[in-house]
Design an enzyme around this catalytic site. Structure first.
Site, mmCIF file in Angstrom:
data_model
loop_
_atom_site.group_PDB
_atom_site.id
_atom_site.type_symbol
_atom_site.label_atom_id
_atom_site.label_comp_id
_atom_site.label_asym_id
_atom_site.label_seq_id
_atom_site.Cartn_x
_atom_site.Cartn_y
_atom_site.Cartn_z
ATOM 1 N N GLN A 1 0.801 -1.223 0.000
ATOM 2 C CA GLN A 1 0.000 0.000 0.000
ATOM 3 C C GLN A 1 0.838 1.279 0.000
ATOM 4 O O GLN A 1 0.343 2.338 -0.348
ATOM 5 C CB GLN A 1 -0.955 -0.013 1.203
ATOM 6 C CG GLN A 1 -1.946 -1.156 1.127
ATOM 7 C CD GLN A 1 -2.926 -1.171 2.284
ATOM 8 O OE1 GLN A 1 -2.667 -1.809 3.301
ATOM 9 N NE2 GLN A 1 -4.046 -0.481 2.155
ATOM 10 N N ASN B 1 -8.301 -6.025 13.946
ATOM 11 C CA ASN B 1 -8.561 -4.871 13.076
ATOM 12 C C ASN B 1 -10.055 -4.613 13.134
ATOM 13 O O ASN B 1 -10.861 -5.492 12.781
ATOM 14 C CB ASN B 1 -8.177 -5.169 11.618
ATOM 15 C CG ASN B 1 -6.673 -5.232 11.415
ATOM 16 O OD1 ASN B 1 -5.907 -5.012 12.349
ATOM 17 N ND2 ASN B 1 -6.258 -5.520 10.199
ATOM 18 N N GLU C 1 -5.338 -2.364 13.955
ATOM 19 C CA GLU C 1 -5.828 -1.334 13.023
ATOM 20 C C GLU C 1 -7.151 -0.787 13.514
ATOM 21 O O GLU C 1 -8.029 -1.550 13.949
ATOM 22 C CB GLU C 1 -6.091 -1.910 11.619
ATOM 23 C CG GLU C 1 -4.863 -2.128 10.796
ATOM 24 C CD GLU C 1 -5.195 -2.660 9.409
ATOM 25 O OE1 GLU C 1 -6.236 -2.275 8.837
ATOM 26 O OE2 GLU C 1 -4.413 -3.470 8.893
ATOM 27 N N TRP D 1 -4.833 3.143 11.870
ATOM 28 C CA TRP D 1 -4.677 2.943 10.425
ATOM 29 C C TRP D 1 -5.174 4.204 9.756
ATOM 30 O O TRP D 1 -6.339 4.526 9.893
ATOM 31 C CB TRP D 1 -5.492 1.729 9.924
ATOM 32 C CG TRP D 1 -5.241 1.510 8.462
ATOM 33 C CD1 TRP D 1 -5.928 2.065 7.404
ATOM 34 C CD2 TRP D 1 -4.187 0.724 7.901
ATOM 35 N NE1 TRP D 1 -5.372 1.672 6.228
ATOM 36 C CE2 TRP D 1 -4.309 0.850 6.486
ATOM 37 C CE3 TRP D 1 -3.157 -0.048 8.425
ATOM 38 C CZ2 TRP D 1 -3.426 0.218 5.610
ATOM 39 C CZ3 TRP D 1 -2.309 -0.682 7.549
ATOM 40 C CH2 TRP D 1 -2.434 -0.555 6.164
HETATM 41 C C1 NOJ Z 1 -7.652 -3.490 6.693
HETATM 42 C C2 NOJ Z 1 -6.427 -3.799 5.918
HETATM 43 O O1 NOJ Z 1 -5.523 -4.546 6.677
HETATM 44 C C3 NOJ Z 1 -5.754 -2.587 5.316
HETATM 45 O O2 NOJ Z 1 -4.857 -3.054 4.362
HETATM 46 C C4 NOJ Z 1 -6.803 -1.655 4.740
HETATM 47 O O3 NOJ Z 1 -6.225 -0.593 4.062
HETATM 48 C C5 NOJ Z 1 -7.679 -1.164 5.864
HETATM 49 N N1 NOJ Z 1 -8.349 -2.283 6.472
HETATM 50 C C6 NOJ Z 1 -8.748 -0.158 5.451
HETATM 51 O O4 NOJ Z 1 -9.643 -0.767 4.607
#
Ligand code: NOJ
Length: 512
Positions: A52, A340, A415, A465
């Site tokens: 990313q 997350n 996250e 995040w």
């Molecule tokens: C979870 C993922 O691990 C991450 O890669 C993504 O950008 C975020 N959520 C937001 O969608």
């Protein structure tokens, strides 16, 4: 006359500067308060993932991953965007770390790109020394700046060669062995400085979106192939990732943990679910959704096997079985559990009839119906992403649910964050004033605090995040999750600090 004009211009400039100062003081003062109680040793950080942000997709011997291939297929990603350059973090890594330091970020969760270390994914084809050098440099730079490093080994960028040659996660034998070798290499080279290892990020997403006909790399599951179809592939992909996790943990515990004194875990994603109606069936449906999502992976790593409800509901031998030896390997294979969490939604018991067993998808098997709306009213304000609605109490409930079912010693929120609506299309100055994100973080962190301080949930760390805007998978760069803005229109991808980063920086100060 000229002198008088210069004087006037100077006065105007001074007045403008004063006005700017006052307005920035007012906007800082109007940010939500940062006084949210946490234990003294609580760790706050920020997270990213290699594909990313890194870019440099063909540089220094890096092999291709399934996301390189997928993002290059026209029509798969918003505006046909790719991670070829992304945030160019590969070249700007020192600048980015300096920025993190200036913001007081003390914990950084990053991921290592497997094809940068092993271009084909296989050890027998050789290690890419430049990849090792790059991550050594990055980790050294982080440590030198007083930043603790948490590393995710698999954040979705499977080497394309493994996909083409063995079918990737559909093939547990070769791919699991390859992941075990890759993990071993990472522990050996970086484990002296990395104290938290996360084997997999959101294996649910890899399994269901990547192998269930959902337009996500590697894009399998639509129609049938010799390997299977969307009816069984998600379960196969999940099974392989669980085995790969267990083997990597065994390598770490047998060969490295005692010397390196680090911790190892896995990161799972889950929304929290609220019943659509006040009926027993809908409450049960919510519990089932948690078990089909989070429990699918958490039950094996804590208890050694899939949840009973999955064994009962996934009919037709589509849920693979673990051998007794595999169960032993899996049971207790985490020192911490990563969560997350972004949003919550409503769930009800499924009313429509089920398709024949061999045509059932993962969603059919759960026998639930979900929605972000109840009687036409959304559960909370909508973010930029279609799936993300703000509902802060959900994180507290989710953390309590995890604590109750698994009783873990350590939970990390690996996250949490939000993409503020419209941030991609507004002028930068406006995007930096991201009150929507500040409020989101304030309200979610308050609920995390409640879970820790009032409910006694063992949350030990929280990573926002994301450190900076980045390639948001199929949404490309249209959804910005960063607390730092990246100007994709400027030739050198200039970074700007958003108000949320300033706010977060204030919040974490007492814990640094
Ligand atoms: C979870 C993922 O691990 C991450 O890669 C993504 O950008 C975020 N959520 C937001 O969608």
């Amino acid at each position: 006359m000229i002198q008088q004009q210069t004087l006037l211009t100077r006065q105007v400039v001074v007045i403008l500067l004063l006005l700017a100062l006052i307005s920035s003081l007012i906007s800082a003062a109007s940010l939500a308060n940062t006084n949210i109680p946490f234990p003294k040793d609580f760790r706050f950080g920020a997270a990213t993932a290699a594909y990313q942000i890194e870019g440099a997709y063909k540089e220094d011997g890096r092999g291709l991953s399934i996301w390189d291939t997928w993002s290059h297929i026209p029509g798969k990603i918003y505006n046909n965007q790719t991670g070829d350059i992304a945030d160019d973090h590969y070249h700007k890594v020192k600048e980015d770390i300096a920025l993190m330091k200036s913001l007081g970020v003390k914990n950084y969760r990053m991921s290592i790109s497997w094809p940068r270390i092993l271009p084909t994914g296989l050890l027998k084809h050789g290690i890419n020394q430049k990849g090792i050098d790059y991550y050594n440099m990055e980790i050294n730079e982080l440590v030198r700046n007083g930043i603790n490093v948490a590393v995710t080994l698999y954040h979705w960028d499977l080497p394309q060669y493994l996909q083409d040659t063995y079918g990737g996660w559909l093939n547990s034998k070769e791919t699991v062995q390859a992941f075990r070798d890759f993990s071993d290499i990472c522990f050996a080279h970086f484990g002296d400085r990395v104290k938290d290892w996360i084997t997999f990020n959101e294996p649910f997403i890899t399994s269901v979106l990547g192998h269930g006909c959902n337009d996500w790399a590697p894009g399998l599951g639509c129609g049938s192939s010799p390997a299977g179809n969307s009816s069984n592939m998600p379960y196969m992909a999940a099974h392989s990732q669980l085995l790969a996790h267990a083997h990597a943990v065994k390598v770490y515990r047998d060969k490295y943990q005692q010397d390196q004194q680090g911790r190892i875990g896995i990161t799972l994603n889950s929304n929290f679910y609220y019943p659509l109606t006040n009926t027993k069936e809908d409450y049960e449906a919510c519990e089932r959704a948690l078990l089909f999502g989070f429990g699918w992976f958490a039950d094996p790593v804590f208890f050694g096997d899939y949840p009973q409800v999955m064994k009962d509901f996934v009919e037709g031998n589509r849920l693979p079985l673990f051998t007794e030896q595999e169960k032993r390997l899996l049971k207790g294979s985490v020192d911490f559990i990563g969560l997350n969490h972004y949003t919550s939604n409503y769930i009800g018991n499924r009313k429509s009839p089920l398709p024949p067993v061999n045509q059932r998808t993962f969603n059919d098997d759960q026998r639930t119906e979900g929605s972000s709306y109840k009687n036409g009213v959304p559960i909370g304000p909508k973010a930029e992403s279609d799936w993300l609605f703000v509902y802060p109490p959900g994180i507290r409930s989710m953390l309590n649910w995890i604590q109750k079912r698994y009783n873990p010693q350590m939970i990390y929120v690996t996250e949490n964050g939000v993409d503020a609506p419209g941030e991609s299309s507004m002028p930068i100055s406006q995007a930096l004033n991201d009150t929507f994100r500040v409020n989101y973080l304030h309200d979610y962190l308050t609920e995390v605090s409640n879970a820790v301080m009032q409910d006694g949930v063992n949350v030990k760390a929280y990573f926002v995040w994301s450190m900076m805007d980045n390639f948001e998978w199929t949404n490309g760069y249209s959804c910005r999750f960063g607390v730092v803005f990246v100007d994709y229109n400027s030739p050198n991808l200039t970074r700007y600090v958003k108000n949320s980063a300033k706010w977060y920086s204030e919040l974490v100060k007492p814990y640094n």
